[in-house]
Each structure stands twice: as structure tokens, then as C-alpha cells.
Design a protein around this motif. Structure first.
Motif, PDB file in Angstrom:
ATOM      1  N   ASN A   1      19.883 -21.169   3.868  1.00 28.57           N
ATOM      2  CA  ASN A   1      19.540 -20.859   1.848  1.00 28.57           C
ATOM      3  C   ASN A   1      18.333 -21.640   1.378  1.00 28.57           C
ATOM      4  O   ASN A   1      18.459 -21.444  -0.044  1.00 28.57           O
ATOM      5  N   SER A   2      19.044 -23.386   1.729  1.00 24.18           N
ATOM      6  CA  SER A   2      18.268 -24.099   0.860  1.00 24.18           C
ATOM      7  C   SER A   2      18.877 -24.336  -0.624  1.00 24.18           C
ATOM      8  O   SER A   2      18.615 -24.160  -1.809  1.00 24.18           O
ATOM      9  N   LEU A   3      19.919 -23.431  -0.677  1.00 26.73           N
ATOM     10  CA  LEU A   3      20.889 -23.176  -2.318  1.00 26.73           C
ATOM     11  C   LEU A   3      21.291 -24.850  -2.491  1.00 26.73           C
ATOM     12  O   LEU A   3      21.450 -26.030  -1.673  1.00 26.73           O
ATOM     13  N   ASP A   4      21.023 -25.494  -3.797  1.00 29.53           N
ATOM     14  CA  ASP A   4      21.664 -26.396  -4.327  1.00 29.53           C
ATOM     15  C   ASP A   4      23.454 -26.069  -4.626  1.00 29.53           C
ATOM     16  O   ASP A   4      23.631 -25.454  -4.090  1.00 29.53           O
ATOM     17  N   VAL A   5      23.821 -27.447  -4.970  1.00 27.42           N
ATOM     18  CA  VAL A   5      24.702 -27.582  -5.005  1.00 27.42           C
ATOM     19  C   VAL A   5      25.528 -26.510  -6.493  1.00 27.42           C
ATOM     20  O   VAL A   5      27.153 -26.209  -5.624  1.00 27.42           O
ATOM     21  N   LEU A   6      25.039 -26.210  -7.477  1.00 31.75           N
ATOM     22  CA  LEU A   6      25.723 -26.139  -8.579  1.00 31.75           C
ATOM     23  C   LEU A   6      25.898 -24.372  -8.104  1.00 31.75           C
ATOM     24  O   LEU A   6      26.620 -23.602  -8.048  1.00 31.75           O
ATOM     25  N   LYS A   7      24.512 -23.831  -6.987  1.00 37.17           N
ATOM     26  CA  LYS A   7      24.116 -22.043  -7.084  1.00 37.17           C
ATOM     27  C   LYS A   7      25.706 -21.945  -5.768  1.00 37.17           C
ATOM     28  O   LYS A   7      26.274 -21.123  -6.095  1.00 37.17           O
TER      29      LYS A   7
ATOM     30  N   LYS B   1      28.357 -23.719  -5.402  1.00 37.01           N
ATOM     31  CA  LYS B   1      29.567 -23.845  -5.795  1.00 37.01           C
ATOM     32  C   LYS B   1      29.827 -22.275  -6.708  1.00 37.01           C
ATOM     33  O   LYS B   1      30.775 -22.060  -7.523  1.00 37.01           O
ATOM     34  N   ASP B   2      28.681 -21.363  -7.631  1.00 33.90           N
ATOM     35  CA  ASP B   2      28.611 -20.444  -8.373  1.00 33.90           C
ATOM     36  C   ASP B   2      29.321 -19.126  -7.466  1.00 33.90           C
ATOM     37  O   ASP B   2      30.015 -18.246  -7.470  1.00 33.90           O
ATOM     38  N   ILE B   3      28.506 -19.153  -6.725  1.00 35.18           N
ATOM     39  CA  ILE B   3      28.463 -18.267  -4.836  1.00 35.18           C
ATOM     40  C   ILE B   3      30.545 -18.415  -4.842  1.00 35.18           C
ATOM     41  O   ILE B   3      30.997 -17.349  -4.710  1.00 35.18           O
ATOM     42  N   LEU B   4      30.804 -19.923  -4.194  1.00 25.68           N
ATOM     43  CA  LEU B   4      32.164 -19.803  -3.501  1.00 25.68           C
ATOM     44  C   LEU B   4      33.531 -18.678  -4.676  1.00 25.68           C
ATOM     45  O   LEU B   4      34.554 -18.686  -4.588  1.00 25.68           O
ATOM     46  N   ASN B   5      32.829 -19.723  -6.381  1.00 20.39           N
ATOM     47  CA  ASN B   5      33.327 -19.376  -7.294  1.00 20.39           C
ATOM     48  C   ASN B   5      33.857 -17.949  -7.834  1.00 20.39           C
ATOM     49  O   ASN B   5      33.894 -17.143  -8.093  1.00 20.39           O
ATOM     50  N   GLU B   6      32.590 -16.691  -7.341  1.00 22.02           N
ATOM     51  CA  GLU B   6      32.387 -15.058  -7.571  1.00 22.02           C
ATOM     52  C   GLU B   6      33.621 -14.958  -6.903  1.00 22.02           C
ATOM     53  O   GLU B   6      33.834 -14.087  -6.513  1.00 22.02           O
TER      54      GLU B   6
ATOM     55  N   PHE C   1      25.733 -33.625   2.478  1.00 19.59           N
ATOM     56  CA  PHE C   1      25.037 -34.064   3.664  1.00 19.59           C
ATOM     57  C   PHE C   1      24.084 -33.115   4.099  1.00 19.59           C
ATOM     58  O   PHE C   1      23.378 -32.017   4.726  1.00 19.59           O
ATOM     59  N   ARG C   2      23.621 -31.829   2.842  1.00 18.01           N
ATOM     60  CA  ARG C   2      23.222 -30.821   2.867  1.00 18.01           C
ATOM     61  C   ARG C   2      21.508 -30.925   3.226  1.00 18.01           C
ATOM     62  O   ARG C   2      21.338 -30.660   4.235  1.00 18.01           O
ATOM     63  N   GLU C   3      21.002 -32.092   2.951  1.00 19.51           N
ATOM     64  CA  GLU C   3      19.152 -32.635   3.535  1.00 19.51           C
ATOM     65  C   GLU C   3      19.797 -32.978   5.654  1.00 19.51           C
ATOM     66  O   GLU C   3      18.457 -32.008   5.466  1.00 19.51           O
ATOM     67  N   GLU C   4      20.248 -32.787   5.606  1.00 19.58           N
ATOM     68  CA  GLU C   4      20.566 -33.048   7.341  1.00 19.58           C
ATOM     69  C   GLU C   4      21.576 -31.948   8.063  1.00 19.58           C
ATOM     70  O   GLU C   4      20.911 -31.440   8.442  1.00 19.58           O
TER      71      GLU C   4
END
Length: 196
Positions: A79-85, A87-92, A110-113
Motif C-alpha cells: 500500500n506504499s504506506l508512510d511510516v506514520l500511517k 504506526k497509526d494503523i498498528l496503534n488502532e 527497508f521500506r524502499e526495498e
């Protein structure tokens, strides 16, 4: 659960992730993250597979948690999530904060890879051979973002004449890119046919 969540995490994955840094101690959890990254990359960074984490009383839980970590990292990349998104999903989902930190740090590193690896799975060497292809396009609008998504459904037969169904979901921009690439392929085929 907030409507803005990009993807859903199954209850069993949440349960297994919550074993990390608890039932599965911190040392094994750290090694599990190394194994998860290694498994995703297969021929990636030179991280040795750590079999010692499976030689203990929680080996089944370790394997399940590793699966959960891999799922989360790959779904986030898909889903090409950024790190903050992420983190928000995992917190939910109320996952252990220390585990969230480890997942987010692994993803950040490792996001880009991850994203590049996922995009490489759809190269020309993996294109299935299909004949007698019919297609269907369905359109839907995501209620909270008003983004229009298209589902392309291709139905055809493979070499053994088995029915094959392939589905692609894309937004308007990706659909235009697909159409453009198909036109390029058509022009290329026409040029090749004129050479003969």
C-alpha cells in the motif's frame, strides 16, 4: 476501527504480534525480526537465519509471530504506506507499543526495498500465458477519500485450457498508465509485423 485504515489485520495476526516482547521474550523477538526481514528478501542483506529461536518452548508462537511481522511489512509496502500511517494503523489495533516500534523501525529501514521487491514480482517473466481472454471493468468510489478505484477482471485459459481469472485493482492514474503501456505494446507489435 477507523474508516481510514488502509488494510485490515486479522485477529489471529494481532494475537500473535502481541506475543512479541511478552510470551516471546525480547531477545527472541529481536532475532525474529531479523529472520522476518531475511525471509522477505531471501537473497537480500546478509543476515543469517537464526534457528536458535525455534529451539525453545514457544517455537510455534515464534513461527506465527514471524508470519504476522512479514504480513504487516509486506501489506504496508504493497500500500506504499508512510511510516506514520503504518504506526497509526498498528496503534488502532492496540498492538504492544514496543512491538509497534520494532515493526515501524524495520519498515522505515527497508521500506524502499520492500516496495521495489514487490514491484519486481510483476515483471515480464511472471506474465501468465492466457488465450481467449475476456475482460470486465468494475468501478467503485472509496467513501472516505472519494477516490475512484477500478477492478479489472481478466478471464481466459492457460496452456492446459484451465480457466484462469486474474484481478487487478488500480486507481485512475494507474489505469491510464496501464492503457498507455498497452498502446505501446500494440505499436511495438505493429512495428515488428511490418519488418516481416
Amino acid at each position: 476501527m477507523d474508516e481510514s485504515t488502509t488494510f485490515k489485520i486479522s485477529d489471529s495476526v494481532i494475537k500473535d504480534l502481541n506475543l512479541l516482547n511478552g510470551t516471546i521474550n525480547e531477545e527472541i523477538t529481536r532475532k525474529l525480526f531479523i529472520n522476518s526481514i531475511k525471509q522477505i528478501f531471501v537473497n537480500g542483506p546478509a543476515l543469517p537465519i537464526r534457528s536458535d529461536i525455534y529451539d525453545n518452548e514457544v517455537k510455534i508462537e515464534v513461527e506465527k509471530a514471524k508470519f504476522g511481522v512479514c504480513c504487516i511489512l509486506l501489506r504496508a509496502a504493497q500500500n506504499s504506506l508512510d511510516v506514520l500511517k503504518l504506526k497509526d494503523i498498528l496503534n488502532e489495533y492496540q498492538i504492544n507499543p514496543k512491538t509497534i516500534h520494532q515493526i515501524v523501525e524495520s519498515y522505515k529501514k527497508f521500506r524502499e526495498e520492500f516496495i521495489n521487491r514487490l514491484s519486481n514480482y510483476n515483471t515480464t517473466t511472471n506474465i501468465p500465458f492466457l488465450v481467449d481472454v475476456d475482460y470486465e471493468i468494475q468501478q467503485c468510489t472509496v467513501s472516505n477519500t472519494k477516490e475512484v478505484l477500478y477492478q479489472l477482471i481478466f478471464k481466459g485459459y492457460d496452456n492446459s485450457r484451465e480457466t484462469v481469472i486474474k484481478k487487478i485493482v488500480c486507481n485512475s492514474e494507474e489505469l491510464q498508465l496501464l492503457i498507455s503501456r498497452l498502446k505501446d505494446i500494440e505499436r511495438h507489435c505493429e512495428r515488428i509485423s511490418k519488418i516481416d
